[in-house]
Design a protein around this motif. Sequence first.
Motif, PDB file in Angstrom:
ATOM      1  N   ASP A 146       1.022  -0.782  -0.112  1.00 42.26           N
ATOM      2  CA  ASP A 146       0.247   0.138  -0.347  1.00 42.26           C
ATOM      3  C   ASP A 146       0.743   1.250  -0.380  1.00 42.26           C
ATOM      4  OD1 ASP A 146      -2.528  -1.924   0.003  1.00 42.26           O
ATOM      5  OD2 ASP A 146      -2.149  -1.499   2.271  1.00 42.26           O
ATOM      6  N   LEU A 147       1.778   0.860  -1.136  1.00 44.31           N
ATOM      7  CA  LEU A 147       2.739   2.560  -1.293  1.00 44.31           C
ATOM      8  C   LEU A 147       2.732   3.406  -1.935  1.00 44.31           C
ATOM      9  CD1 LEU A 147       5.653   0.832   0.756  1.00 44.31           C
ATOM     10  CD2 LEU A 147       4.532   2.664   2.253  1.00 44.31           C
ATOM     11  N   ALA A 148       3.045   4.233  -2.765  1.00 44.74           N
ATOM     12  CA  ALA A 148       2.823   4.733  -3.505  1.00 44.74           C
ATOM     13  C   ALA A 148       4.241   4.818  -4.724  1.00 44.74           C
ATOM     14  CB  ALA A 148       3.125   5.863  -3.802  1.00 44.74           C
ATOM     15  N   ALA A 149       4.182   4.085  -5.917  1.00 46.11           N
ATOM     16  CA  ALA A 149       5.983   4.011  -6.394  1.00 46.11           C
ATOM     17  C   ALA A 149       6.901   5.337  -6.823  1.00 46.11           C
ATOM     18  CB  ALA A 149       5.449   3.277  -8.049  1.00 46.11           C
ATOM     19  N   GLU A 150       6.239   6.279  -6.610  1.00 43.89           N
ATOM     20  CA  GLU A 150       6.613   7.043  -6.342  1.00 43.89           C
ATOM     21  C   GLU A 150       7.549   7.630  -5.275  1.00 43.89           C
ATOM     22  OE1 GLU A 150       3.374   7.554  -6.999  1.00 43.89           O
ATOM     23  OE2 GLU A 150       3.044   8.381  -8.834  1.00 43.89           O
ATOM     24  N   PRO A 151       8.491   7.924  -5.425  1.00 43.09           N
ATOM     25  CA  PRO A 151       9.249   8.091  -4.022  1.00 43.09           C
ATOM     26  C   PRO A 151       9.836   9.186  -2.824  1.00 43.09           C
ATOM     27  CG  PRO A 151      10.892   9.063  -6.030  1.00 43.09           C
ATOM     28  CD  PRO A 151       9.534   8.288  -6.539  1.00 43.09           C
ATOM     29  N   ALA A 152       8.990   8.696  -1.674  1.00 38.93           N
ATOM     30  CA  ALA A 152       8.222   8.534  -0.990  1.00 38.93           C
ATOM     31  C   ALA A 152       9.389   9.098   1.064  1.00 38.93           C
ATOM     32  CB  ALA A 152       7.345   8.317  -0.067  1.00 38.93           C
ATOM     33  N   GLU A 153       8.449   9.697   1.510  1.00 36.95           N
ATOM     34  CA  GLU A 153       9.680   9.187   2.771  1.00 36.95           C
ATOM     35  C   GLU A 153       9.126   7.942   3.422  1.00 36.95           C
ATOM     36  OE1 GLU A 153      10.117  10.908   7.428  1.00 36.95           O
ATOM     37  OE2 GLU A 153       8.811  11.905   5.817  1.00 36.95           O
ATOM     38  N   SER A 154      11.067   7.241   3.310  1.00 39.23           N
ATOM     39  CA  SER A 154      10.797   5.623   4.918  1.00 39.23           C
ATOM     40  C   SER A 154       9.182   5.531   5.171  1.00 39.23           C
ATOM     41  CB  SER A 154      11.893   5.344   3.986  1.00 39.23           C
ATOM     42  OG  SER A 154      11.684   4.234   5.089  1.00 39.23           O
ATOM     43  N   THR A 155       8.334   4.250   5.377  1.00 40.53           N
ATOM     44  CA  THR A 155       8.071   4.394   6.541  1.00 40.53           C
ATOM     45  C   THR A 155       8.313   2.701   7.147  1.00 40.53           C
ATOM     46  OG1 THR A 155       6.402   2.704   5.098  1.00 40.53           O
ATOM     47  CG2 THR A 155       5.329   4.530   4.792  1.00 40.53           C
ATOM     48  N   GLY A 156       9.558   2.036   6.442  1.00 44.56           N
ATOM     49  CA  GLY A 156      10.048   1.072   7.203  1.00 44.56           C
ATOM     50  C   GLY A 156       8.199   0.053   6.669  1.00 44.56           C
ATOM     51  N   ARG A 157       7.359  -0.223   6.235  1.00 46.83           N
ATOM     52  CA  ARG A 157       7.091  -1.148   6.207  1.00 46.83           C
ATOM     53  C   ARG A 157       7.388  -1.862   4.935  1.00 46.83           C
ATOM     54  NH1 ARG A 157       2.004  -3.698   6.239  1.00 46.83           N
ATOM     55  NH2 ARG A 157       0.568  -4.350   4.888  1.00 46.83           N
ATOM     56  N   LEU A 158       7.981  -2.408   3.907  1.00 49.83           N
ATOM     57  CA  LEU A 158       8.464  -2.856   3.266  1.00 49.83           C
ATOM     58  C   LEU A 158       9.731  -2.603   3.103  1.00 49.83           C
ATOM     59  CD1 LEU A 158       8.070  -4.645   0.556  1.00 49.83           C
ATOM     60  CD2 LEU A 158       8.409  -2.640  -1.407  1.00 49.83           C
ATOM     61  N   LEU A 159      10.375  -3.551   3.312  1.00 48.04           N
ATOM     62  CA  LEU A 159      11.763  -4.150   3.332  1.00 48.04           C
ATOM     63  C   LEU A 159      12.369  -4.523   2.177  1.00 48.04           C
ATOM     64  CD1 LEU A 159      12.265  -4.270   7.485  1.00 48.04           C
ATOM     65  CD2 LEU A 159      12.280  -2.799   6.256  1.00 48.04           C
ATOM     66  N   VAL A 160      13.334  -4.485   1.975  1.00 45.04           N
ATOM     67  CA  VAL A 160      13.916  -5.493   0.030  1.00 45.04           C
ATOM     68  C   VAL A 160      14.845  -5.512   0.281  1.00 45.04           C
ATOM     69  CG1 VAL A 160      13.992  -5.190  -2.460  1.00 45.04           C
ATOM     70  CG2 VAL A 160      12.035  -4.389  -1.209  1.00 45.04           C
ATOM     71  N   TRP A 161      15.869  -6.803   0.179  1.00 42.33           N
ATOM     72  CA  TRP A 161      16.793  -7.254   0.668  1.00 42.33           C
ATOM     73  C   TRP A 161      17.830  -7.118  -0.720  1.00 42.33           C
ATOM     74  CZ3 TRP A 161      19.968  -7.196   4.687  1.00 42.33           C
ATOM     75  CH2 TRP A 161      19.721  -7.535   6.310  1.00 42.33           C
ATOM     76  N   SER A 162      18.878  -7.029  -1.415  1.00 40.84           N
ATOM     77  CA  SER A 162      19.756  -6.486  -2.356  1.00 40.84           C
ATOM     78  C   SER A 162      21.026  -7.526  -1.751  1.00 40.84           C
ATOM     79  CB  SER A 162      20.183  -5.675  -2.739  1.00 40.84           C
ATOM     80  OG  SER A 162      21.109  -6.018  -3.817  1.00 40.84           O
ATOM     81  N   HIS A 163      21.480  -8.914  -1.944  1.00 39.94           N
ATOM     82  CA  HIS A 163      22.641  -9.877  -1.334  1.00 39.94           C
ATOM     83  C   HIS A 163      23.934  -9.468  -2.626  1.00 39.94           C
ATOM     84  CE1 HIS A 163      20.031 -11.538   1.189  1.00 39.94           C
ATOM     85  NE2 HIS A 163      19.285 -12.260   0.579  1.00 39.94           N
ATOM     86  N   GLY A 164      25.176  -9.054  -1.915  1.00 42.63           N
ATOM     87  CA  GLY A 164      26.410  -8.626  -2.943  1.00 42.63           C
ATOM     88  C   GLY A 164      25.573  -7.603  -3.065  1.00 42.63           C
ATOM     89  N   GLU A 165      24.460  -7.107  -2.582  1.00 40.70           N
ATOM     90  CA  GLU A 165      24.815  -5.086  -2.992  1.00 40.70           C
ATOM     91  C   GLU A 165      24.940  -4.380  -4.820  1.00 40.70           C
ATOM     92  OE1 GLU A 165      26.476  -0.933  -1.513  1.00 40.70           O
ATOM     93  OE2 GLU A 165      28.229  -2.778  -1.719  1.00 40.70           O
ATOM     94  N   HIS A 166      23.711  -5.236  -5.380  1.00 35.85           N
ATOM     95  CA  HIS A 166      23.960  -5.604  -6.611  1.00 35.85           C
ATOM     96  C   HIS A 166      23.429  -4.264  -7.701  1.00 35.85           C
ATOM     97  CE1 HIS A 166      22.887  -7.074 -10.815  1.00 35.85           C
ATOM     98  NE2 HIS A 166      23.241  -8.434  -9.766  1.00 35.85           N
ATOM     99  N   PRO A 167      24.215  -4.093  -8.169  1.00 35.02           N
ATOM    100  CA  PRO A 167      24.141  -2.692  -9.715  1.00 35.02           C
ATOM    101  C   PRO A 167      23.040  -2.598  -9.991  1.00 35.02           C
ATOM    102  CG  PRO A 167      26.121  -3.603  -9.982  1.00 35.02           C
ATOM    103  CD  PRO A 167      25.261  -4.760  -8.987  1.00 35.02           C
ATOM    104  N   GLY A 168      21.652  -3.344 -10.163  1.00 38.35           N
ATOM    105  CA  GLY A 168      19.903  -2.891 -10.679  1.00 38.35           C
ATOM    106  C   GLY A 168      19.511  -2.564  -9.318  1.00 38.35           C
ATOM    107  N   ALA A 169      19.695  -3.537  -8.101  1.00 41.89           N
ATOM    108  CA  ALA A 169      19.048  -3.106  -6.877  1.00 41.89           C
ATOM    109  C   ALA A 169      19.321  -1.913  -6.652  1.00 41.89           C
ATOM    110  CB  ALA A 169      19.504  -3.979  -5.589  1.00 41.89           C
ATOM    111  N   LEU A 170      20.587  -1.436  -6.397  1.00 36.70           N
ATOM    112  CA  LEU A 170      21.434   0.260  -6.281  1.00 36.70           C
ATOM    113  C   LEU A 170      20.233   0.611  -7.606  1.00 36.70           C
ATOM    114  CD1 LEU A 170      25.101  -0.261  -6.247  1.00 36.70           C
ATOM    115  CD2 LEU A 170      22.842   0.077  -3.738  1.00 36.70           C
ATOM    116  N   ARG A 171      20.734   0.683  -8.628  1.00 35.91           N
ATOM    117  CA  ARG A 171      19.599   1.526  -9.202  1.00 35.91           C
ATOM    118  C   ARG A 171      18.279   1.941  -8.611  1.00 35.91           C
ATOM    119  NH1 ARG A 171      23.213  -0.569 -13.171  1.00 35.91           N
ATOM    120  NH2 ARG A 171      21.483  -2.652 -13.695  1.00 35.91           N
ATOM    121  N   LEU A 172      17.210   0.982  -9.022  1.00 38.20           N
ATOM    122  CA  LEU A 172      16.128   0.467  -8.167  1.00 38.20           C
ATOM    123  C   LEU A 172      15.706   1.108  -7.639  1.00 38.20           C
ATOM    124  CD1 LEU A 172      15.262  -2.839  -9.852  1.00 38.20           C
ATOM    125  CD2 LEU A 172      14.132  -0.728 -10.383  1.00 38.20           C
ATOM    126  N   ALA A 173      16.207   0.749  -6.034  1.00 39.85           N
ATOM    127  CA  ALA A 173      16.031   1.244  -5.173  1.00 39.85           C
ATOM    128  C   ALA A 173      16.579   3.015  -4.918  1.00 39.85           C
ATOM    129  CB  ALA A 173      17.193   1.226  -4.106  1.00 39.85           C
TER     130      ALA A 173
END
Length: 319
Positions: A119-146
Amino acid sequence: MVVQLTWRNGLDGKEAAEVMNLLAVAERADGVAPCGEHVVMRLKAHRDVVHQIEPVQADVRSEHFVVRDSDGALVGYAHVDTEHESSAGQLVAELAVHPEHRRRGVGARLVEALLDRADLAAEPAESTGRLLVWSHGEHPGALRLAERYGFARPRELWRMGMAVADRELPEVELPAGVRIRPFRPGADERAVVRVNHRAFSWHPEQGGMTEEDLRAKEGEDWFDAAGFLLAVDADDRLLGFHWTKVHPDGTGEVYVVGVDPDTQGNGLGRSLTVAGLRHLRDTGCRQVMLYVEADNVPATTVYQRLGFERWDTDVQFAR
């Protein structure tokens, strides 16, 4: 590329096997597994069909997002851990995109589905801590999406490692009246879970281990009771443990070191760590790795003094 995303509350055997294959392909391409061990354990866990409404591999703590291309091939997957949704309002996710289908919007499609689920908007917003997503190995693609979707970066795990084959390791110096013995399947589970809970009451994943979880891991191919070292007193009361693990490539792991808080301060944790390192070296491991919270300065300092160096980083992003 046309993609179709579907939500699942359980996977049948065929689809679970496809997901496992996708995770393996991604790991070979990236050199690090895209999902943690608990995700793999849940994918492997089957419930008897007679206990289910539908013949699927179901886990009440898991949800799945599956992405397929126009030919029906699996190109992306996200696992959602809902265990703490009711108590803390948190969802924890891990995802993988097939290496041959990256930079084509599959990862973005999965992230947007996860945001919608939370129940979070797709647009960047202040973090609520409701959704946590792991990136193992600090993948470059994950950094871009974050960055694109405005995720904060509240937590990091270091993967540290060291060569042990030709290393002179310290002697094991135990407190008076303490000895180390191997784990006894069928007898020690309750004591280990009790000490684990006390040692990791603060830890969002490790602290919740149950006897059922422990017994499930005893059934894994890598489990070795001889490498599960228990420190006990003269009355055989458990004070701490070092659970080691050996990966298929021969790399050893300091899997879990837990010490009862009532016995901390006497060097037992370090002694158990050294005992486990010696065991792994003596069984043929040439290198040993471990995971540690990046902000746990006392622990990282101990490991660095023993000779561990940081290999890479797992990042937990939050919205």
